[in-house]
Write an enzyme that holds these catalytic residues in place. Structure first.
Site, PDB file in Angstrom:
ATOM      1  N   ASP A 100       0.806  -1.050   0.220  1.00 37.44           N
ATOM      2  CA  ASP A 100       0.089   0.358   0.169  1.00 37.44           C
ATOM      3  C   ASP A 100       1.352   0.990   0.161  1.00 37.44           C
ATOM      4  O   ASP A 100       1.530   1.518  -0.893  1.00 37.44           O
ATOM      5  CB  ASP A 100      -0.889   0.004   1.250  1.00 37.44           C
ATOM      6  CG  ASP A 100      -1.985   1.087   1.514  1.00 37.44           C
ATOM      7  OD1 ASP A 100      -1.827   1.804   0.489  1.00 37.44           O
ATOM      8  OD2 ASP A 100      -2.711   1.295   2.211  1.00 37.44           O
ATOM      9  N   PHE A 149      -9.460   0.009   0.497  1.00 42.00           N
ATOM     10  CA  PHE A 149      -9.450  -0.660   1.616  1.00 42.00           C
ATOM     11  C   PHE A 149      -9.564  -2.385   0.376  1.00 42.00           C
ATOM     12  O   PHE A 149     -11.257  -1.859   0.477  1.00 42.00           O
ATOM     13  CB  PHE A 149      -9.850  -0.197   2.863  1.00 42.00           C
ATOM     14  CG  PHE A 149      -9.140  -0.992   4.384  1.00 42.00           C
ATOM     15  CD1 PHE A 149      -8.401  -0.902   4.439  1.00 42.00           C
ATOM     16  CD2 PHE A 149      -9.778  -2.809   4.393  1.00 42.00           C
ATOM     17  CE1 PHE A 149      -7.374  -1.083   5.490  1.00 42.00           C
ATOM     18  CE2 PHE A 149      -9.447  -2.877   5.490  1.00 42.00           C
ATOM     19  CZ  PHE A 149      -7.564  -2.300   5.630  1.00 42.00           C
TER      20      PHE A 149
HETATM   21  P1  IMP Z   1       1.864  -0.794   3.513  1.00 49.73           P
HETATM   22  O1  IMP Z   1       2.956  -0.414   4.949  1.00 49.73           O
HETATM   23  O2  IMP Z   1       0.917   0.596   4.168  1.00 49.73           O
HETATM   24  O3  IMP Z   1       2.608  -1.303   1.960  1.00 49.73           O
HETATM   25  O4  IMP Z   1       1.051  -1.522   4.825  1.00 49.73           O
HETATM   26  C1  IMP Z   1       1.847  -3.362   5.148  1.00 49.73           C
HETATM   27  C2  IMP Z   1       0.774  -3.683   5.615  1.00 49.73           C
HETATM   28  O5  IMP Z   1      -0.486  -2.800   5.809  1.00 49.73           O
HETATM   29  C3  IMP Z   1       0.004  -4.690   5.348  1.00 49.73           C
HETATM   30  O6  IMP Z   1       0.551  -5.716   4.743  1.00 49.73           O
HETATM   31  C4  IMP Z   1      -1.319  -4.967   5.524  1.00 49.73           C
HETATM   32  O7  IMP Z   1      -0.833  -5.967   6.372  1.00 49.73           O
HETATM   33  C5  IMP Z   1      -1.978  -3.560   5.629  1.00 49.73           C
HETATM   34  N1  IMP Z   1      -2.745  -3.340   4.521  1.00 49.73           N
HETATM   35  C6  IMP Z   1      -2.165  -2.431   3.871  1.00 49.73           C
HETATM   36  N2  IMP Z   1      -3.600  -1.897   3.039  1.00 49.73           N
HETATM   37  C7  IMP Z   1      -4.209  -2.463   3.347  1.00 49.73           C
HETATM   38  C8  IMP Z   1      -6.128  -3.165   2.742  1.00 49.73           C
HETATM   39  O8  IMP Z   1      -6.454  -2.546   1.912  1.00 49.73           O
HETATM   40  N3  IMP Z   1      -5.830  -3.996   3.577  1.00 49.73           N
HETATM   41  C9  IMP Z   1      -5.947  -4.790   5.245  1.00 49.73           C
HETATM   42  N4  IMP Z   1      -5.132  -4.234   5.035  1.00 49.73           N
HETATM   43  C10 IMP Z   1      -3.851  -3.603   4.268  1.00 49.73           C
END
Ligand code: IMP
Ligand code: MG
Length: 173
Positions: A100, A149
């Protein structure tokens, strides 16, 4: 809190993991591969992807937290559980559920690179489009999905819904 609609079916997930597994099998033939799952979200991807990797692979897990119980990133990454094994000289493939903001992976890649693995690559089932993120090279990627999400197949909303066999879109209204 409810799932609005199915974004990716269980069948499509498995077909994609089969492709990713075949590529991993070909690329790591003859190498000492260690697949590192990022808990908790990646537990399902790891289990199903692993069944498509036909190599004498080993597994390890890290647990990190970048989100609280909300759906927005906090920007803070904490290591809740480190690797059991040392990775110096090993071919390490990080397995993630979703990218994300990229903050978690960006931090993890830097943290693991310092430990001098022979190689360090990234596999992620989902990459969210329309997000500004630090450059991250994802060697094996599954699906690009629109901003918003998602839940299921390991991904939670407030620790629930991880057990859905498909990826669903949340009705955030
Ligand atoms: P990032 O560091 O923002 O890339 O995301 C890290 C973590 O956030 C991911 O490994 C997921 O566990 C959680 N995450 C990010 N986007 C979503 C989503 O749309 N739904 C559920 N969990 C998410
Ligand atoms: Mg989460």
């Amino acid at each position: 809190m409810k799932v609005d609609r199915v974004l990716i079916t269980a069948e499509d997930i498995d077909a994609k993991l089969a492709e990713m597994g075949a590529a991993i099998t070909a690329d790591y033939d003859g190498k000492d591969l260690l697949m590192v799952g990022v808990l908790k979200g990646a537990f399902m991807v790891m289990a199903d992807l692993a069944r498509h990797v036909h190599l004498p692979v080993e597994f390890d897990f890290m647990a990190v937290s970048s989100y609280g119980a909300s759906t927005k990133t906090s920007g803070v990454v904490r290591i809740l559980k480190d690797l059991d094994e040392q990775i110096a000289g090993r071919h390490v493939l990080i397995v993630e559920d979703i990218i994300d903001s990229g903050l978690t992976l960006n931090y993890l890649m830097r943290n693991l690179r310092v430990r001098a693995p022979a190689s360090l690559e990234l596999a992620a089932l989902l990459v969210k489009d329309g997000v500004d993120r630090p450059p991250l090279e994802v060697r094996y990627e599954g699906f690009h999905i629109p901003p918003g999400f998602v839940v299921g197949y390991g991904l939670d909303y407030g620790e629930k819904l991880r057990n859905l066999p498909y990826i669903g879109v949340m009705d955030e209204g």
